[in-house]
Design a protein around this motif. Structure first.
Motif, PDB file in Angstrom:
ATOM      1  N   GLY A 141      14.783   9.097   7.856  1.00  0.00           N
ATOM      2  CA  GLY A 141      14.972   9.834   9.102  1.00  0.00           C
ATOM      3  C   GLY A 141      16.015   9.194   9.997  1.00  0.00           C
ATOM      4  N   LEU A 142      15.965   7.874  10.125  1.00  0.00           N
ATOM      5  CA  LEU A 142      16.948   7.180  10.956  1.00  0.00           C
ATOM      6  C   LEU A 142      18.355   7.333  10.387  1.00  0.00           C
ATOM      7  N   GLY A 143      18.466   7.180   9.071  1.00  0.00           N
ATOM      8  CA  GLY A 143      19.778   7.339   8.445  1.00  0.00           C
ATOM      9  C   GLY A 143      20.322   8.745   8.608  1.00  0.00           C
ATOM     10  N   ARG A 144      19.457   9.738   8.434  1.00  0.00           N
ATOM     11  CA  ARG A 144      19.916  11.125   8.548  1.00  0.00           C
ATOM     12  C   ARG A 144      20.307  11.454   9.980  1.00  0.00           C
ATOM     13  N   PHE A 145      19.602  10.891  10.960  1.00  0.00           N
ATOM     14  CA  PHE A 145      19.954  11.137  12.358  1.00  0.00           C
ATOM     15  C   PHE A 145      21.381  10.680  12.640  1.00  0.00           C
ATOM     16  N   PRO A 191       0.815  -1.217   0.000  1.00  0.00           N
ATOM     17  CA  PRO A 191       0.000   0.000   0.000  1.00  0.00           C
ATOM     18  C   PRO A 191       0.851   1.270   0.000  1.00  0.00           C
ATOM     19  N   GLU A 192       0.337   2.292  -0.653  1.00  0.00           N
ATOM     20  CA  GLU A 192       1.098   3.526  -0.823  1.00  0.00           C
ATOM     21  C   GLU A 192       1.512   4.130   0.514  1.00  0.00           C
ATOM     22  N   GLY A 193       0.607   4.094   1.492  1.00  0.00           N
ATOM     23  CA  GLY A 193       0.932   4.679   2.791  1.00  0.00           C
ATOM     24  C   GLY A 193       2.114   4.008   3.455  1.00  0.00           C
ATOM     25  N   VAL A 194       2.210   2.693   3.303  1.00  0.00           N
ATOM     26  CA  VAL A 194       3.337   1.965   3.894  1.00  0.00           C
ATOM     27  C   VAL A 194       4.630   2.310   3.173  1.00  0.00           C
ATOM     28  N   ILE A 195       4.573   2.445   1.840  1.00  0.00           N
ATOM     29  CA  ILE A 195       5.769   2.808   1.080  1.00  0.00           C
ATOM     30  C   ILE A 195       6.261   4.192   1.481  1.00  0.00           C
ATOM     31  N   ILE A 196       5.336   5.143   1.535  1.00  0.00           N
ATOM     32  CA  ILE A 196       5.723   6.507   1.916  1.00  0.00           C
ATOM     33  C   ILE A 196       6.264   6.533   3.335  1.00  0.00           C
ATOM     34  N   GLY A 197       5.535   5.899   4.254  1.00  0.00           N
ATOM     35  CA  GLY A 197       5.964   5.901   5.654  1.00  0.00           C
ATOM     36  C   GLY A 197       7.286   5.197   5.855  1.00  0.00           C
ATOM     37  N   ALA A 198       7.481   4.061   5.152  1.00  0.00           N
ATOM     38  CA  ALA A 198       8.743   3.331   5.299  1.00  0.00           C
ATOM     39  C   ALA A 198       9.912   4.186   4.850  1.00  0.00           C
ATOM     40  N   TYR A 199       9.739   4.911   3.749  1.00  0.00           N
ATOM     41  CA  TYR A 199      10.838   5.768   3.303  1.00  0.00           C
ATOM     42  C   TYR A 199      11.145   6.855   4.331  1.00  0.00           C
ATOM     43  N   LEU A 200      10.112   7.526   4.829  1.00  0.00           N
ATOM     44  CA  LEU A 200      10.347   8.599   5.793  1.00  0.00           C
ATOM     45  C   LEU A 200      11.032   8.072   7.050  1.00  0.00           C
ATOM     46  N   ILE A 201      10.613   6.905   7.497  1.00  0.00           N
ATOM     47  CA  ILE A 201      11.221   6.322   8.703  1.00  0.00           C
ATOM     48  C   ILE A 201      12.685   5.996   8.459  1.00  0.00           C
ATOM     49  N   LEU A 202      12.970   5.276   7.377  1.00  0.00           N
ATOM     50  CA  LEU A 202      14.349   4.862   7.114  1.00  0.00           C
ATOM     51  C   LEU A 202      15.240   6.054   6.801  1.00  0.00           C
ATOM     52  N   ALA A 261      15.057  14.956  11.508  1.00  0.00           N
ATOM     53  CA  ALA A 261      15.070  13.521  11.217  1.00  0.00           C
ATOM     54  C   ALA A 261      14.097  12.781  12.131  1.00  0.00           C
ATOM     55  N   VAL A 262      14.040  13.184  13.398  1.00  0.00           N
ATOM     56  CA  VAL A 262      13.067  12.587  14.320  1.00  0.00           C
ATOM     57  C   VAL A 262      11.645  12.859  13.840  1.00  0.00           C
ATOM     58  N   VAL A 263      11.418  14.080  13.367  1.00  0.00           N
ATOM     59  CA  VAL A 263      10.095  14.421  12.832  1.00  0.00           C
ATOM     60  C   VAL A 263       9.751  13.514  11.652  1.00  0.00           C
ATOM     61  N   LEU A 264      10.717  13.258  10.770  1.00  0.00           N
ATOM     62  CA  LEU A 264      10.474  12.363   9.639  1.00  0.00           C
ATOM     63  C   LEU A 264      10.019  10.990  10.115  1.00  0.00           C
TER      64      LEU A 264
END
Length: 647
Positions: free
Chosen positions: A557-561, A544-555, A585-588
């Motif tokens: 954000g963690l990488g950028r932190f 689902p699109e929401g999972v794809i978008i959310g997964a990218y933001l999470i990953l 990054a935490v916000v992401l």
């Protein structure tokens, strides 16, 4: 809030003791229908794991309070370094305990989302916190920490025989995580788009049942390494590469849908019974690459390093085990070839890193420019153009013809947002036309929303951005290397890269010319490639699109932190002990978690397109990015005129 503010401590405690657990539980509940994966039917086991985790968390907190003279809070850290209680055994008992608590509660409650989404993200979040903040700060405050490892730690690289603690540590910290990861992949089963790895001519090969005894010999061969090997350096070599292999191979299992259904056989006596039992445990997944062979090769080299006199017998047995992977029908030739490909760089990861570091330093010092009257074309603008062109190609392809102009609007807004954001935060007379990642996200968001207002599919546009952004970032980081933006802080000689050109931001703004610095653009490039491959896998599974978008933001954000924890740009603002971009990054991550609970439409199956409109957009947007990030007026003092200093 002051360092000893009671209100600050109470608020911090509420966030991590009350708000975070409740939020994770709510997240698992909100995404329950989006994770159609199996959960072990073992509520008692789950409760036991959760109970063990709770005890670790509680004992760690009490120990820090009593012996550390403080609280288990990064913002208000203990005053003393602690190696008592659970810290005598483990480096991070509270984090380990909390991870076990989340996983155990998920199993006990039968929550697939809790086990396969919330638990991994929680674990990655804790790792990011340690790597990007807590670890560096701990080493600054307590330099003696490195010389006082816990009992369960990887063997030190010093001569001598391994002690009991060294051997136990390899079992607990290396082989146990591998077992958990392997069994988790096996438990998930074959993916819906699984492809058989056997070549046509392999399917007719007979199964030599008696070779099961050779195949099974890998277990004592590997287990004897931590149990009886006589060299501490060799044991450390084996442990480090075993950990790397676990991470690399598990990731490959998750993103490459190749399986190896064992070839059938009849009879075989006791050997046949053992082979049948082993097949029932392994099923057909977790085969490409063959972990059986990876561990065999690592063990053979460890034995050879510790005891050179048995090098020939060790490698002879490894060869027989490799052959038995085929003769028992358990693996395809492709599985073995992939195992060798994985093993070769694992033999010398420092050499692999040295090659990457050398390449990064070469790119960082490859500055060139072309003068055309009042204009100047900077070479690194070509990297921006390639990144933008490839990103436009991916986005326009995936959204399809109907959303084409929505993609155009989104891309233009992303570029504008990137420039305006960085200008607001970092613009100056010395840095007159910067571009920023977070601004591009804000701009892309604005473009997708505007597209939705005029009839385009906002969530599909977002999903296409999520899929393309890692590759745009990875290529774009080459521009960062040359320009000197996003550069790192001081680093050890073996780890860092040096900038020599006076026009680089490292020299002109940071004053760090010739100093070894963390190659943070390289860190980001590698992380984004991993994220990008994972995002492609989600897309191919029809997530689902929401999972794809959310997964990218999470990953992302963690990488950028983590990346920000090693950056050294003087112009980046700080807020409450963290860089501004670490807070963003935490916000992401938080926004990504929220997004996974909405937008449940499966993504369409569009692939990469070679149509004229798509390729035209890719070329046009690539040229636009090249001009925006590579063409300037070096003698002008007007705002936005210059991209870099003039030599």
């Amino acid at each position: 809030m002051s360092e000893g503010s009671p209100a600050g401590k109470v608020l911090y405690g509420l966030v991590f003791v009350v708000v975070l657990p409740v939020a994770l539980a709510a997240w698992a509940r909100g995404t329950g229908s989006l994770v159609p994966l199996p959960v072990p039917a073992a509520p008692r086991l789950g409760a036991g794991i959760a109970g063990l985790g709770f005890l670790l968390v509680l004992s760690g907190m009490v120990t820090l309070r009593i012996w550390g003279k403080g609280l288990p809070m990064n913002a208000y850290p203990p005053k003393a370094y602690v190696r008592r209680g659970p810290y005598r055994w483990l480096r991070h008992p509270i984090y380990l305990g909390f991870g076990l608590l989340v996983a155990g509660a998920s199993i006990a409650g039968g929550s697939a989302s809790g086990l396969w989404l919330v638990t991994p993200v929680t674990a990655l979040g804790m790792v990011a916190l340690v790597l990007g903040y807590e670890g560096p700060r701990l080493r600054e405050r307590f330099p003696e920490a490195a010389s006082r490892p816990p009992i369960l730690a990887l063997p030190p690289d010093i001569p001598g025989r391994p002690g009991l603690a060294d051997r136990a540590s390899v079992l607990v910290l290396v082989l146990l995580p591998w077992l958990v990861a392997y069994e988790a992949v096996v438990f998930l089963g074959a993916p819906p788009d699984a492809v058989e790895a056997f070549l046509p001519f392999e399917r007719s090969w007979p199964v030599l049942v008696w070779t099961e005894w050779i195949y099974a010999s890998v277990y004592p061969f590997v287990l004897l390494v931590p149990l009886s090997i006589g060299s501490r350096p060799a044991l450390r070599w084996f442990a480090l590469r075993g950990l790397l292999a676990t991470g690399v191979v598990t990731f490959l299992y998750l993103v490459i849908p190749l399986v190896a259904p064992p070839r059938p056989f009849i009879g075989g006596g006791l050997a046949g019974e053992v082979l049948a039992w082993e097949r029932s445990m392994a099923h057909t997944v977790a085969a490409f690459p063959s972990f059986h062979l990876v561990w065999t090769l690592l063990a053979a080299e460890a034995w050879s390093r510790a005891h050179p006199k048995i090098r020939v017998p060790a490698w002879t047995l490894a060869l027989f085990i490799a052959v038995s992977c085929v003769t028992t029908g358990m693996h395809a030739l492709a599985d073995l070839a992939a195992a060798v490909v994985v093993w070769l760089p694992l033999r010398a990861p420092r050499r692999v890193w040295e090659g990457l570091r050398w390449c990064a330093e070469g790119v960082a010092n490859s500055w060139w420019e072309l003068r055309m009257g009042p204009l100047r074309l900077l070479g690194y603008g070509l990297f921006a153009g390639i990144a933008g062109g490839i990103g436009a190609w991916i986005i326009a392809s995936l959204v399809g013809p109907r959303e084409y102009w929505g993609a155009v609007l989104l891309l233009v807004c992303a570029l504008l947002g990137s420039g305006l954001w960085a200008q607001k935060l970092e613009g100056s007379s010395a840095l007159s036309r910067p571009f920023g990642y977070f601004g591009s996200l804000v701009g892309a968001t604005g473009g997708a929303v505007l597209g939705g207002l005029v009839g385009y599919d906002t969530s599909l546009l977002f999903a296409a951005v999520a899929l393309s952004a890692p590759f745009i970032q990875a290529i774009g980081r080459l521009r960062c290397l040359v320009q000197g933006c996003c550069h790192g802080s001081r680093a050890p000689e073996w780890l860092g890269i040096r900038y020599h050109d006076s026009r680089s931001r490292v020299s002109s703004i940071g004053g760090l010319q010739g100093v070894p610095l963390h190659p943070t653009p390289l860190y980001s490039l590698l992380a984004n490639l991993v994220i990008g491959v994972f995002m492609v896998r989600l897309w191919t599974l029809g997530t689902p699109e929401g999972v794809i978008i959310g997964a990218y933001l999470i990953l992302a954000g963690l990488g950028r932190f983590v990346e920000e924890g090693y950056r050294g740009e003087p112009q980046t603002p700080w807020l409450l002990g963290l860089r501004l971009y670490q807070w963003l990054a935490v916000v992401l991550v938080v926004v990504g978690a929220l997004v996974t609970t909405v937008a449940r439409t499966p993504v369409p199956g569009h692939g990469l397109s070679s149509s004229a409109p798509v390729l035209g957009l890719a070329v046009g947007f690539g040229i636009l990015c090249t001009l925006a990030m590579g063409l300037d007026f070096p003698r002008s003092r007007r705002r936005f005129a210059r991209l870099a200093p003039v030599e």
